[in-house]
Design a protein around this motif. Structure first.
Motif, PDB file in Angstrom:
ATOM      1  N   GLY A  70       0.787  -1.224   0.000  1.00  0.00           N
ATOM      2  CA  GLY A  70       0.000   0.000   0.000  1.00  0.00           C
ATOM      3  C   GLY A  70       0.820   1.274   0.000  1.00  0.00           C
ATOM      4  N   TRP A  71       2.122   1.157   0.204  1.00  0.00           N
ATOM      5  CA  TRP A  71       2.989   2.327   0.173  1.00  0.00           C
ATOM      6  C   TRP A  71       3.217   2.785  -1.267  1.00  0.00           C
ATOM      7  CZ3 TRP A  71       4.856   5.275   4.096  1.00  0.00           C
ATOM      8  CH2 TRP A  71       4.753   4.752   5.396  1.00  0.00           C
ATOM      9  N   GLN A  72       3.441   4.086  -1.431  1.00  0.00           N
ATOM     10  CA  GLN A  72       3.944   4.646  -2.688  1.00  0.00           C
ATOM     11  C   GLN A  72       5.316   5.267  -2.420  1.00  0.00           C
ATOM     12  OE1 GLN A  72       1.301   6.857  -5.546  1.00  0.00           O
ATOM     13  NE2 GLN A  72      -0.034   6.915  -3.754  1.00  0.00           N
ATOM     14  N   LEU A  73       6.236   5.038  -3.333  1.00  0.00           N
ATOM     15  CA  LEU A  73       7.566   5.624  -3.245  1.00  0.00           C
ATOM     16  C   LEU A  73       7.729   6.650  -4.365  1.00  0.00           C
ATOM     17  CD1 LEU A  73       9.639   2.347  -2.711  1.00  0.00           C
ATOM     18  CD2 LEU A  73       8.668   3.852  -0.954  1.00  0.00           C
ATOM     19  N   LEU A  74       8.061   7.876  -3.983  1.00  0.00           N
ATOM     20  CA  LEU A  74       8.317   8.930  -4.958  1.00  0.00           C
ATOM     21  C   LEU A  74       9.829   9.047  -5.110  1.00  0.00           C
ATOM     22  CD1 LEU A  74       5.780  11.660  -3.755  1.00  0.00           C
ATOM     23  CD2 LEU A  74       5.369   9.550  -5.053  1.00  0.00           C
ATOM     24  N   VAL A 110       3.119   7.299   1.851  1.00  0.00           N
ATOM     25  CA  VAL A 110       4.046   7.705   0.790  1.00  0.00           C
ATOM     26  C   VAL A 110       5.366   8.133   1.411  1.00  0.00           C
ATOM     27  CG1 VAL A 110       3.103  10.057   0.791  1.00  0.00           C
ATOM     28  CG2 VAL A 110       4.257   9.206  -1.249  1.00  0.00           C
ATOM     29  N   ARG A 111       6.465   7.797   0.721  1.00  0.00           N
ATOM     30  CA  ARG A 111       7.816   8.173   1.161  1.00  0.00           C
ATOM     31  C   ARG A 111       8.606   8.682  -0.035  1.00  0.00           C
ATOM     32  NH1 ARG A 111       8.707   5.755   6.268  1.00  0.00           N
ATOM     33  NH2 ARG A 111      10.416   7.257   6.454  1.00  0.00           N
ATOM     34  N   SER A 112       9.576   9.550   0.231  1.00  0.00           N
ATOM     35  CA  SER A 112      10.460  10.052  -0.826  1.00  0.00           C
ATOM     36  C   SER A 112      11.777   9.282  -0.800  1.00  0.00           C
ATOM     37  CB  SER A 112      10.730  11.550  -0.645  1.00  0.00           C
ATOM     38  OG  SER A 112      11.428  11.799   0.559  1.00  0.00           O
ATOM     39  N   VAL A 113      12.299   9.018  -1.998  1.00  0.00           N
ATOM     40  CA  VAL A 113      13.528   8.234  -2.151  1.00  0.00           C
ATOM     41  C   VAL A 113      14.435   8.931  -3.152  1.00  0.00           C
ATOM     42  CG1 VAL A 113      14.532   6.010  -2.805  1.00  0.00           C
ATOM     43  CG2 VAL A 113      12.266   6.090  -1.720  1.00  0.00           C
ATOM     44  N   LEU A 114      15.686   9.095  -2.800  1.00  0.00           N
ATOM     45  CA  LEU A 114      16.715   9.536  -3.747  1.00  0.00           C
ATOM     46  C   LEU A 114      17.561   8.331  -4.107  1.00  0.00           C
ATOM     47  CD1 LEU A 114      18.400  11.656  -5.288  1.00  0.00           C
ATOM     48  CD2 LEU A 114      19.677  12.045  -3.165  1.00  0.00           C
ATOM     49  N   ILE A 115      17.612   7.987  -5.406  1.00  0.00           N
ATOM     50  CA  ILE A 115      18.460   6.887  -5.868  1.00  0.00           C
ATOM     51  C   ILE A 115      19.533   7.476  -6.779  1.00  0.00           C
ATOM     52  CG2 ILE A 115      16.901   6.322  -7.798  1.00  0.00           C
ATOM     53  CD1 ILE A 115      17.779   3.370  -7.403  1.00  0.00           C
ATOM     54  N   ALA A 116      20.784   7.109  -6.535  1.00  0.00           N
ATOM     55  CA  ALA A 116      21.913   7.704  -7.249  1.00  0.00           C
ATOM     56  C   ALA A 116      23.147   6.856  -6.993  1.00  0.00           C
ATOM     57  CB  ALA A 116      22.152   9.138  -6.766  1.00  0.00           C
ATOM     58  N   PRO A 117      24.197   7.049  -7.783  1.00  0.00           N
ATOM     59  CA  PRO A 117      25.467   6.402  -7.442  1.00  0.00           C
ATOM     60  C   PRO A 117      25.926   6.811  -6.043  1.00  0.00           C
ATOM     61  CG  PRO A 117      25.539   7.257  -9.681  1.00  0.00           C
ATOM     62  CD  PRO A 117      24.274   7.785  -9.065  1.00  0.00           C
ATOM     63  N   GLN A 131      13.592  11.093   2.417  1.00  0.00           N
ATOM     64  CA  GLN A 131      13.387  10.186   3.552  1.00  0.00           C
ATOM     65  C   GLN A 131      14.234   8.929   3.445  1.00  0.00           C
ATOM     66  OE1 GLN A 131       9.125  10.595   2.727  1.00  0.00           O
ATOM     67  NE2 GLN A 131       8.799  10.896   4.923  1.00  0.00           N
ATOM     68  N   HIS A 132      14.602   8.547   2.232  1.00  0.00           N
ATOM     69  CA  HIS A 132      15.459   7.382   2.030  1.00  0.00           C
ATOM     70  C   HIS A 132      16.479   7.693   0.938  1.00  0.00           C
ATOM     71  CE1 HIS A 132      12.738   4.768   4.355  1.00  0.00           C
ATOM     72  NE2 HIS A 132      11.758   5.376   3.715  1.00  0.00           N
ATOM     73  N   ASN A 133      17.688   7.191   1.084  1.00  0.00           N
ATOM     74  CA  ASN A 133      18.721   7.226   0.053  1.00  0.00           C
ATOM     75  C   ASN A 133      19.071   5.794  -0.335  1.00  0.00           C
ATOM     76  OD1 ASN A 133      20.802  10.079   1.095  1.00  0.00           O
ATOM     77  ND2 ASN A 133      18.688   9.980   0.419  1.00  0.00           N
ATOM     78  N   VAL A 134      19.111   5.535  -1.642  1.00  0.00           N
ATOM     79  CA  VAL A 134      19.485   4.213  -2.146  1.00  0.00           C
ATOM     80  C   VAL A 134      20.561   4.385  -3.203  1.00  0.00           C
ATOM     81  CG1 VAL A 134      18.715   2.097  -3.286  1.00  0.00           C
ATOM     82  CG2 VAL A 134      17.161   3.314  -1.739  1.00  0.00           C
ATOM     83  N   ALA A 135      21.666   3.678  -3.061  1.00  0.00           N
ATOM     84  CA  ALA A 135      22.749   3.747  -4.035  1.00  0.00           C
ATOM     85  C   ALA A 135      22.504   2.756  -5.172  1.00  0.00           C
ATOM     86  CB  ALA A 135      24.087   3.449  -3.363  1.00  0.00           C
ATOM     87  N   TYR A 136      22.889   3.152  -6.379  1.00  0.00           N
ATOM     88  CA  TYR A 136      22.820   2.220  -7.505  1.00  0.00           C
ATOM     89  C   TYR A 136      23.496   0.893  -7.135  1.00  0.00           C
ATOM     90  CZ  TYR A 136      21.574   5.834 -11.037  1.00  0.00           C
ATOM     91  OH  TYR A 136      20.958   6.791 -11.784  1.00  0.00           O
ATOM     92  N   GLU A 137      24.646   1.011  -6.484  1.00  0.00           N
ATOM     93  CA  GLU A 137      25.442  -0.173  -6.159  1.00  0.00           C
ATOM     94  C   GLU A 137      24.640  -1.161  -5.309  1.00  0.00           C
ATOM     95  OE1 GLU A 137      28.485   3.207  -6.605  1.00  0.00           O
ATOM     96  OE2 GLU A 137      26.391   2.960  -6.009  1.00  0.00           O
TER      97      GLU A 137
END
Length: 329
Positions: A70-74, A110-117, A131-137
């Motif tokens: 039920g969550w949405q990730l932006l 809903v949560r915000s996510v930054l995805i990047a190297p 709210q969240h950081n995710v690395a490509y790696e």
């Protein structure tokens, strides 16, 4: 250096690679969701859509992921670009925060996510505003696919500053172009060469103009960028364009303004932007400028027509935009 298989990767390409990788690989999905925290560990990605408009501000969200829980990730995806800022000073991280607040007020999870190297996340002063950081790696792991390899090349790109490799033919052509404008089109103002001096790489095929010095501000309308493309690999003709950021998705939702059609213009997506476009002759930047002056003038005349149209009738595009919203309703 970037991987020669993937020369200069765009964020749009990375958006597609992330989408395809997560949809094709349950293992990559698990890795991605595990980074977000234990409350997402048992979920799965049900749907991914790209380029959705923000709830309360201009601009768009790169990826919207709907989860089985039920969550949405932006998701904002970055490789090596800085943060965009709207004309009223709204930065990208702030726009995500404002959209999160608006959606939460409507009862959405809903949560915000930054995805990047990883190198980007470590260097960015604004990454913590998501709210969240995710690395490509962390997502790629040991995946072996075209999508994973493209993202690996993007990681290399993020860690390697872009340096233009000078190309004498390109430099000579751009110099001839600028000199002709100075002689014959004093109302058109070219942008400064971002590489300094007369350095132009082989891939330089677009001429950018100073919109703030050439275009009138219309209330409620973003100021377009102005360009002439020497040639366009995605179209049969080269073109002159006024480009309105983040409006590409509206391109086919209403007929173009009659006043734009009257000057030979039409609407065409240009990446995320909407191109108010006039077709122009192709220019060969790897050939001598001499002998191509008439083709150059045709492109500059098209720019002049678009600028004159915007300054007199540009508000017509705002009426057109309102029509697109009515059609969507």
């Amino acid at each position: 250096m970037t991987d020669p298989q993937f020369p200069r990767i765009s964020e749009a390409q990375a958006d597609r690679a992330i989408t395809d990788l997560l949809q094709a690989s349950p293992v990559a999905q698990k890795r991605f969701l595990a980074v977000l925290g234990p409350e997402f560990a048992d979920a799965s990605v049900v749907e991914i859509s790209r380029q959705r408009r923000h709830a309360v501000d201009t601009g768009s969200i790169d990826l919207v992921m709907r989860l089985s829980s039920g969550w949405q990730l932006l998701v904002e995806n970055k490789i090596d670009a800085g943060w965009s800022v709207t004309r009223d000073g709204q930065t990208q991280p702030l726009r995500y925060a404002r959209t999160i607040s608006a959606l939460e007020a409507q009862g959405h999870k809903v949560r915000s996510v930054l995805i990047a190297p990883l190198s980007y996340l470590q260097a960015s002063r604004n990454a913590s505003e998501f709210q969240h950081n995710v690395a490509y790696e962390q997502v790629i792991g040991d995946e072996r696919s075209v999508e994973a390899e493209l993202l690996r090349a993007a990681i290399v790109q993020a860690a390697t500053p872009y340096e233009a490799v000078p190309n004498a033919l390109s430099g000579d052509f751009f110099t001839g172009y600028a000199n002709l404008i100075a002689r014959e089109y004093p109302a058109l103002v070219l942008k400064r060469n971002p590489n300094g001096g007369e350095t132009r790489p082989s891939g330089s095929r677009t001429f950018y103009f100073e919109a703030k010095r050439m275009l009138r501000n219309h209330p409620g309308l973003p100021l377009p960028r102005i360009s002439v493309q020497a040639w366009d690999s995605n179209a049969s003709m080269a073109s002159a364009k006024l480009m309105i950021a983040d409006w590409a998705l509206h391109a086919l939702q209403a007929p173009p303004p009659a006043s734009l059609r009257a000057i030979g213009g039409y609407l065409r997506p240009a990446g995320r932007s909407l191109g108010l476009t006039i077709d122009t002759p192709r220019l060969e930047t790897q050939s001598a400028f001499v002998g191509q002056e008439d083709a150059v003038r045709a492109g500059l005349n098209a720019v002049a027509r678009l600028v004159d149209w915007w300054n007199v009738s540009g508000a017509d595009i705002l009426d057109w935009f309102r029509q697109t919203q009515e059609f969507r309703a």
